[in-house]
Design a protein around this motif. Structure first.
Motif, PDB file in Angstrom:
ATOM      1  N   TYR A 339      61.071  51.284 -17.104  1.00  0.00           N
ATOM      2  CA  TYR A 339      61.202  52.755 -17.130  1.00  0.00           C
ATOM      3  C   TYR A 339      62.654  53.135 -16.837  1.00  0.00           C
ATOM      4  CZ  TYR A 339      60.828  57.365 -14.770  1.00  0.00           C
ATOM      5  OH  TYR A 339      61.020  58.655 -14.343  1.00  0.00           O
ATOM      6  N   HIS A 340      63.104  54.249 -17.401  1.00  0.00           N
ATOM      7  CA  HIS A 340      64.521  54.629 -17.264  1.00  0.00           C
ATOM      8  C   HIS A 340      64.879  55.107 -15.858  1.00  0.00           C
ATOM      9  CE1 HIS A 340      62.896  55.509 -21.262  1.00  0.00           C
ATOM     10  NE2 HIS A 340      64.010  55.007 -21.718  1.00  0.00           N
ATOM     11  N   ALA A 341      63.994  55.925 -15.292  1.00  0.00           N
ATOM     12  CA  ALA A 341      64.231  56.466 -13.950  1.00  0.00           C
ATOM     13  C   ALA A 341      65.556  57.219 -13.839  1.00  0.00           C
ATOM     14  CB  ALA A 341      64.149  55.366 -12.892  1.00  0.00           C
ATOM     15  N   MET A 343      67.719  60.064 -12.554  1.00  0.00           N
ATOM     16  CA  MET A 343      67.460  60.829 -11.326  1.00  0.00           C
ATOM     17  C   MET A 343      67.100  62.282 -11.643  1.00  0.00           C
ATOM     18  SD  MET A 343      67.474  58.642  -8.973  1.00  0.00           S
ATOM     19  CE  MET A 343      67.207  59.780  -7.641  1.00  0.00           C
ATOM     20  N   GLU A 344      67.659  62.821 -12.691  1.00  0.00           N
ATOM     21  CA  GLU A 344      67.286  64.184 -13.094  1.00  0.00           C
ATOM     22  C   GLU A 344      66.030  64.120 -13.955  1.00  0.00           C
ATOM     23  OE1 GLU A 344      69.920  66.145 -15.832  1.00  0.00           O
ATOM     24  OE2 GLU A 344      69.079  68.127 -15.455  1.00  0.00           O
ATOM     25  N   PRO A 345      64.941  64.735 -13.510  1.00  0.00           N
ATOM     26  CA  PRO A 345      63.725  64.718 -14.340  1.00  0.00           C
ATOM     27  C   PRO A 345      63.963  65.421 -15.680  1.00  0.00           C
ATOM     28  CG  PRO A 345      63.223  65.400 -12.096  1.00  0.00           C
ATOM     29  CD  PRO A 345      64.720  65.404 -12.223  1.00  0.00           C
ATOM     30  N   GLY A 393      71.765  61.405 -15.632  1.00  0.00           N
ATOM     31  CA  GLY A 393      71.246  60.079 -16.003  1.00  0.00           C
ATOM     32  C   GLY A 393      70.579  60.109 -17.370  1.00  0.00           C
ATOM     33  N   PHE A 395      70.465  56.820 -19.995  1.00  0.00           N
ATOM     34  CA  PHE A 395      69.864  55.486 -20.147  1.00  0.00           C
ATOM     35  C   PHE A 395      68.928  55.397 -21.349  1.00  0.00           C
ATOM     36  CE2 PHE A 395      70.077  56.407 -15.423  1.00  0.00           C
ATOM     37  CZ  PHE A 395      71.370  55.936 -15.289  1.00  0.00           C
ATOM     38  N   ARG A 424      58.208  64.171 -11.702  1.00  0.00           N
ATOM     39  CA  ARG A 424      58.581  62.753 -11.803  1.00  0.00           C
ATOM     40  C   ARG A 424      57.441  61.927 -12.392  1.00  0.00           C
ATOM     41  NH1 ARG A 424      62.833  60.148 -12.622  1.00  0.00           N
ATOM     42  NH2 ARG A 424      63.806  61.637 -11.200  1.00  0.00           N
ATOM     43  N   TRP A 511      66.605  52.125 -23.988  1.00  0.00           N
ATOM     44  CA  TRP A 511      66.831  51.908 -22.557  1.00  0.00           C
ATOM     45  C   TRP A 511      68.284  51.523 -22.386  1.00  0.00           C
ATOM     46  CZ3 TRP A 511      66.738  47.987 -18.433  1.00  0.00           C
ATOM     47  CH2 TRP A 511      66.128  48.421 -17.245  1.00  0.00           C
ATOM     48  N   PHE A 632      71.801  48.207 -11.671  1.00  0.00           N
ATOM     49  CA  PHE A 632      70.680  48.520 -12.565  1.00  0.00           C
ATOM     50  C   PHE A 632      70.021  47.217 -13.020  1.00  0.00           C
ATOM     51  CE2 PHE A 632      68.523  50.569 -16.065  1.00  0.00           C
ATOM     52  CZ  PHE A 632      68.683  51.940 -15.961  1.00  0.00           C
ATOM     53  N   GLU A 640      61.477  45.677 -11.544  1.00  0.00           N
ATOM     54  CA  GLU A 640      61.007  46.811 -12.337  1.00  0.00           C
ATOM     55  C   GLU A 640      59.991  46.370 -13.383  1.00  0.00           C
ATOM     56  OE1 GLU A 640      63.922  49.640 -13.671  1.00  0.00           O
ATOM     57  OE2 GLU A 640      65.181  49.211 -11.940  1.00  0.00           O
ATOM     58  N   PHE A 654      58.478  56.848  -7.445  1.00  0.00           N
ATOM     59  CA  PHE A 654      59.364  55.795  -6.938  1.00  0.00           C
ATOM     60  C   PHE A 654      58.709  54.910  -5.876  1.00  0.00           C
ATOM     61  CE2 PHE A 654      62.838  58.862  -8.277  1.00  0.00           C
ATOM     62  CZ  PHE A 654      63.146  58.146  -9.417  1.00  0.00           C
ATOM     63  N   TYR A 657      57.159  52.474  -8.437  1.00  0.00           N
ATOM     64  CA  TYR A 657      58.165  51.965  -9.370  1.00  0.00           C
ATOM     65  C   TYR A 657      59.474  51.944  -8.580  1.00  0.00           C
ATOM     66  CZ  TYR A 657      60.649  50.782 -13.600  1.00  0.00           C
ATOM     67  OH  TYR A 657      61.407  50.109 -14.538  1.00  0.00           O
ATOM     68  N   LEU A 659      63.026  51.425  -7.156  1.00  0.00           N
ATOM     69  CA  LEU A 659      64.360  51.023  -7.594  1.00  0.00           C
ATOM     70  C   LEU A 659      65.059  50.292  -6.444  1.00  0.00           C
ATOM     71  CD1 LEU A 659      65.502  54.396  -9.238  1.00  0.00           C
ATOM     72  CD2 LEU A 659      64.232  52.506 -10.290  1.00  0.00           C
TER      73      LEU A 659
ATOM     74  N   PHE B  35      66.077  68.461  -7.366  1.00  0.00           N
ATOM     75  CA  PHE B  35      64.713  67.936  -7.431  1.00  0.00           C
ATOM     76  C   PHE B  35      64.758  66.556  -8.081  1.00  0.00           C
ATOM     77  CE2 PHE B  35      60.976  67.768 -10.507  1.00  0.00           C
ATOM     78  CZ  PHE B  35      60.106  67.220  -9.582  1.00  0.00           C
ATOM     79  N   GLY B  36      64.190  65.563  -7.387  1.00  0.00           N
ATOM     80  CA  GLY B  36      64.204  64.224  -7.979  1.00  0.00           C
ATOM     81  C   GLY B  36      62.815  63.638  -8.134  1.00  0.00           C
ATOM     82  N   CYS B  37      62.011  63.679  -7.048  1.00  0.00           N
ATOM     83  CA  CYS B  37      60.716  62.993  -7.132  1.00  0.00           C
ATOM     84  C   CYS B  37      59.581  63.824  -6.570  1.00  0.00           C
ATOM     85  CB  CYS B  37      60.779  61.649  -6.413  1.00  0.00           C
ATOM     86  SG  CYS B  37      60.981  61.799  -4.622  1.00  0.00           S
ATOM     87  N   GLN B  41      60.885  60.298  -1.819  1.00  0.00           N
ATOM     88  CA  GLN B  41      61.202  58.906  -2.143  1.00  0.00           C
ATOM     89  C   GLN B  41      62.654  58.720  -2.567  1.00  0.00           C
ATOM     90  OE1 GLN B  41      59.085  55.944  -2.212  1.00  0.00           O
ATOM     91  NE2 GLN B  41      58.137  57.327  -0.748  1.00  0.00           N
ATOM     92  N   CYS B  95      76.743  59.971 -12.697  1.00  0.00           N
ATOM     93  CA  CYS B  95      76.095  61.199 -13.182  1.00  0.00           C
ATOM     94  C   CYS B  95      76.133  62.287 -12.122  1.00  0.00           C
ATOM     95  CB  CYS B  95      74.673  60.934 -13.675  1.00  0.00           C
ATOM     96  SG  CYS B  95      73.370  61.063 -12.436  1.00  0.00           S
ATOM     97  N   TYR B  97      73.898  63.321  -9.988  1.00  0.00           N
ATOM     98  CA  TYR B  97      72.705  64.119  -9.707  1.00  0.00           C
ATOM     99  C   TYR B  97      72.184  63.890  -8.287  1.00  0.00           C
ATOM    100  CZ  TYR B  97      68.332  66.568 -10.606  1.00  0.00           C
ATOM    101  OH  TYR B  97      67.298  67.455 -10.561  1.00  0.00           O
ATOM    102  N   LEU B 129      68.105  57.291  -3.208  1.00  0.00           N
ATOM    103  CA  LEU B 129      68.253  56.472  -4.415  1.00  0.00           C
ATOM    104  C   LEU B 129      69.457  56.916  -5.239  1.00  0.00           C
ATOM    105  CD1 LEU B 129      64.558  56.254  -5.698  1.00  0.00           C
ATOM    106  CD2 LEU B 129      65.908  54.419  -4.640  1.00  0.00           C
ATOM    107  N   ARG B 131      70.477  55.898  -9.230  1.00  0.00           N
ATOM    108  CA  ARG B 131      70.202  55.053 -10.393  1.00  0.00           C
ATOM    109  C   ARG B 131      71.489  54.579 -11.057  1.00  0.00           C
ATOM    110  NH1 ARG B 131      66.833  51.266 -12.240  1.00  0.00           N
ATOM    111  NH2 ARG B 131      65.644  51.837 -14.107  1.00  0.00           N
ATOM    112  N   CYS B 132      72.576  55.314 -10.854  1.00  0.00           N
ATOM    113  CA  CYS B 132      73.848  54.876 -11.450  1.00  0.00           C
ATOM    114  C   CYS B 132      74.432  53.670 -10.713  1.00  0.00           C
ATOM    115  CB  CYS B 132      74.862  56.014 -11.443  1.00  0.00           C
ATOM    116  SG  CYS B 132      74.387  57.418 -12.472  1.00  0.00           S
TER     117      CYS B 132
END
Lengths: 722, 180
Positions: A339-341, A343-345, A393, A395, A424, A511, A632, A640, A654, A657, A659, B35-37, B41, B95, B97, B129, B131-132
């Motif tokens: 999954y890409h995950a 951070m910004e939904p 993000g 990806f 999410r 991805w 990553f 992952e 999260f 899943y 990270l 907003f992330g999750c 988390q 990024c 975020y 977290l 991700r970058c």
């Protein structure tokens, strides 16, 4: 995605639409206004106060292109970077990436390679506009003029004039001056390229002022979310929205072909409304998909040599050479969905009227979105304007249209601007994952121990068959993102690489480092295995097989020196190495790894990487991209995994899943070696060597080969028991 | 409902069970908090409540009535917090975020522990977290802001014009292996 796309191909197939790409918003090329800003070309505008505005064509999603692209223009313009202002490109085909056939798409590590020459020429052309204007004004031959940063100089008369002052008399000719590669700087003349300028958008981000897509707002906007079915592709059958509509703040419930939209006053209200919906679903084609069963199926296909695939590459006769080889090796590899995950939904704001649509969206693919929205609304593409926003993000996730179409169709339904925000969990469960792929490799050594035969079979679902069917057809089924990285840099006379498409109903997607994330895992693990099998140092074995390739040899030798490859590590630790040259950037990485044999938990302590990206435009940003892709890659390699049972994704957020966190992140050492070669991509380059370097180190520690991604504790324990 | 946000008294129409994150973002238009999750988390929504780091997605408005809430926009209104300067000097983010939350989390650490060890930094920051994959630079920026790196952290002059190299990383130029 190594194959060059023609624009026609890419367009024709994008999102399954057959619409032509007719929008043309060409900027006025001959703005003749005097005294005001001088629009030298579509990339460069010079204000009387000397401020130079440069357009950044790629969308900024953390990869630094909002700085790295304009730097290329500024270099050839000979601009003073302190006077440069960067603006993101609007929707306009003038800013399309030649690497994507002129489409506005950011991804596949194609921004720097695709824009390198066009942006250099654009900068040189803007400089030439200034020089020509000064030559005419001063009545001197243009050949006598030179530039220093932001100043035109006429040495014979010792006259100087700042770029801003030139705008007071300059005219932009109707026919812009023609510039060629011969007009460009030599690399030893670069003042900005290679200097690591601070990223332009970073101060706003540090202060919380930067507006990401999710922060976009338009007047009278309402908020929405979309409930999707248990399995990908499910469609709503019966919708009971009685309770949902009672939730304070919920305004409308809108059935869509792919889900049920809830529109209201705020995120929490629509989420509550969504939870109150009662929906029965018509099963889609992913119903019953079981990732464990698919693993087994695909592995079986990979090893069934009688089943032939699409030939991605063939030279010599690998099967025959295998038949006569003095010694053969074989191995099978499997990699799970990931999954890409970001951070910004996922989110988008759409404002749809009777015959137009505007969308504000953090997207990697404005051009693709435009076509998809036009197709969905049945309006011409030129009536659709996409406003690309800062991305939290990408990806590869933001090359899709799903979240864009949510907003568009809901705006159309409620007659108001709508901002869709995915929870999410909705993204974890409903994205297009990296394909689950099985690989089978066999190789032969001749009687002198030389690698004489190589056979690589890659089995998985197609991305392009759905994402870009015309291109898939043009490629004759060789799905480039799925098999990317299969190309063998090692000297082997007889090679056969095949792709075997297998579909089990689940759509898959792009991805970060799609294919090379697993193809390089297989190739680099297998090469290591062949070396160790002959009791040859795997680093020396690679050098021998890359003797024809000095750039490859150089990064391997340098990383070996830096990580002290020959120095014995403390008990319980070992090194592994891997190499990759995907996206025309060369990288060798060494990982120092330990293993808790009681729990199966792998720990990556330190990673050293040496990368030769060709000309290093922003070296510190290259370091950052390799650091990020390494992390990553470690996260993906160790843990992952998306699990799908009976069509239902078992992961949700999260907590299930997980990270990689700071306490688990390795020390990362990156050296950038700038060479006088055309720049390659960089955003994905750090990832492919990570997993094989880890696996190769684990072999040194345990004598066991890990051939599944992720190398999760359960699989490590299973390997230790064999 | 009355509370203090970034030093100003605000009176916002919000139900007690609404969460602070969405009131900040949607009603007070303070969108720096991310907003992330939605389940504590990731830490992207980290703010300070009476000086302590908290995940705004888990905080009900009833719990912050009369309290002092600080968001990234109010950490120092001029953006001149040592952490914000260090974030730029180390060119931490990609990024970006998650970084409002990272900076707010780090600011809470430095308030209590002005000179944290690396282990203390990692422990304190582990819930955020990224991700970058900017973890290494986050640690260095916190050390820099805490004075732990001093001038030794800079190979090049730490001006805005030249970003310093990360401690472990170097760029080098070699002769071309092959012409362009």
């Amino acid at each position: 995605m190594a194959t060059k796309l023609s624009r026609r191909h890419f367009l024709a197939g994008t999102a399954g639409l057959t619409l032509g790409f007719t929008v043309d918003l060409r900027l006025p090329r001959s703005a003749r206004a005097q005294g005001g800003p001088l629009k030298a070309n579509v990339w460069v505008t010079i204000a009387p106060d000397g401020t130079v505005t440069i357009v950044a064509p790629s969308v900024e999603m953390g990869q630094g292109s909002m700085t790295g692209m304009p730097v290329i223009v500024a270099e050839e313009l000979d601009a003073d970077w302190a006077k440069v202002k960067v603006v993101p490109a609007p929707m306009n085909r003038a800013y399309g990436n030649p690497g994507f056939g002129g489409l506005q798409v950011t991804g596949a590590s194609r921004s720097t390679p695709g824009f390198w020459m066009p942006l250099r020429l654009a900068g040189a052309q803007a400089r030439r506009v200034l020089l020509d204007a000064v030559a005419a004004e001063w009545k001197v031959p243009v050949a006598e003029l030179t530039t220093e940063p932001h100043v035109v100089v006429h040495a014979p008369s010792a006259r100087r004039i700042g770029y801003g002052d030139v705008t007071k008399f300059a005219k932009v000719p109707a026919q812009l001056p023609n510039v060629t590669a011969a007009d460009l700087k030599k690399s030893d003349q670069f003042r900005l390229i290679g200097k690591s300028l601070p990223r332009v958008e970073l101060p706003d981000k540090v202060m919380g002022r930067a507006k990401f897509g999710i922060d976009a707002e338009v007047p009278d906007m309402v908020i929405a979310t979309v409930l999707r079915g248990p399995s990908q592709g499910d469609a709503p059958d019966r919708v009971d929205d009685g309770a949902a509509k009672q939730v304070p703040g919920v305004g409308a419930v809108v059935p869509l072909p792919w889900g049920v939209g809830v529109v209201g006053s705020g995120y929490e209200a629509v989420q509550k409304g969504k939870a109150a919906l009662k929906v029965t679903w018509k099963k889609g084609k992913a119903a019953g998909y079981d990732s464990e069963r698919v693993r087994g199926d695909y592995a079986g296909v990979a090893a069934s040599l009688s089943k032939k695939g699409v030939v991605a590459h063939e030279q010599g006769n690998a099967p025959r050479a295998l038949g006569t080889a003095a010694r053969t090796f074989e191995a099978a590899y499997v990699s799970d969905h990931v999954y890409h995950a970001t951070m910004e939904p996922m989110n988008a704001v759409a404002r749809v009227t009777a015959d137009t649509a505007e969308v504000w969206v953090p997207t990697q693919a404005p051009s693709i979105n435009q076509l998809a929205v036009a197709g969905a609304l049945k309006i011409p593409p030129e009536k659709v304007t996409i406003h690309p926003q800062l991305i939290g993000g990408g990806f590869g996730r933001r090359l899709e249209n799903d979240f864009v179409l949510d907003a568009v169709m809901l705006s159309k339904a409620v007659g108001k601007p709508v901002k869709v925000i995915w929870a999410r969990e909705e993204d974890v469960k409903h994205t297009k994952y990296r394909p689950l792929v099985a690989q089978y490799l066999r190789a032969g050594l001749d009687e002198n121990g030389n690698l004489s035969a190589w056979h690589h079979r890659i089995v998985g679902a197609s991305i392009y068959a759905r994402f870009n069917p015309r291109l898939f057809e043009a490629l004759k089924g060789a799905d480039t993102p799925v098999i990317e990285g299969y190309e063998l840099s090692y000297a082997v006379g007889n090679q056969l690489q095949e792709y075997l498409r297998e579909e089990r109903g689940l759509d898959v997607g792009l991805w970060r480092s799609v294919g090379p994330g697993y193809t390089k895992f297989a190739i680099e693990s297998f090469v290591d295995e062949i070396a160790r099998g002959q009791r040859i140092d795997p680093l020396q074995f690679r050098l021998r097989l890359l003797a024809h390739n000095p750039r490859a040899g150089a990064v391997i030798r340098r990383v070996a020196d830096w990580a002290e490859w020959d120095r014995k590590r403390p008990a319980g630790r070992a090194l592994g190495i891997a190499f990759s040259d995907t996206w025309r950037s060369y990288i060798a990485s060494i990982a120092e790894v330990s293993l808790d044999k009681k729990t199966g938990v792998i720990r990556v302590h330190e990673v050293w990487s040496v990368v030769d990206p060709g000309v290093a435009i922003q070296p510190d940003n290259i370091v950052a991209q390799i650091e990020g892709a390494t992390t990553f890659g470690v996260s993906a390699a160790l843990r992952e995994r998306v699990v799908i049972e009976d069509g239902v994704v078992k992961n949700s957020d999260f907590h299930d899943y997980p990270l990689l966190r700071m306490s688990e992140a390795p020390e990362i050492n990156v050296r950038v070696v700038s060479t006088n070669n055309a720049p390659g991509g960089i955003g994905e380059v750090g990832l492919p060597p990570v997993a094989p370097a880890i696996g190769n180190a684990i072999f040194v520690l345990t004598g066991k080969r890990l051939r599944s991604l992720p190398m999760s504790p359960d699989r490590v324990m299973a390997a230790l028991r064999t | 409902m009355k509370l203090s946000v970034n030093g100003s008294q605000v009176d916002v129409a919000a139900a007690p069970d609404e969460t602070l994150l969405w009131v900040l973002r949607e009603k007070l238009k303070l969108t720096g908090t991310k907003f992330g999750c939605g389940m504590a988390q990731c830490g992207a929504c980290t703010v300070h409540i009476d000086g302590k780091a908290a995940r705004a997605c888990q905080v009900r408005m009833a719990a912050v009535e009369g309290k002092k809430v600080t968001t990234i926009e109010g950490l120092l209104p001029d953006g001149n917090h040592p952490l914000q300067r260090a974030w730029i000097e180390e060119q931490v983010l990609q990024c970006g975020y998650c970084q409002s939350g990272q900076i707010m989390q780090a600011a809470a650490l430095l308030r209590e522990t002005p000179r944290p060890t690396k282990a203390q930094i990692v422990q304190h920051m582990n819930g955020n977290l990224c991700r970058c994959g900017t973890h290494g630079r986050i640690v260095r920026a916190i050390q820099r802001a805490a004075g732990g790196l001093g001038s030794s952290g800079c190979v090049a002059p730490c001006s805005k014009a030249v970003s310093p190299w990360p401690r472990n990383s170097r760029a080098a130029t070699s002769s071309p292996a092959r012409p362009a």
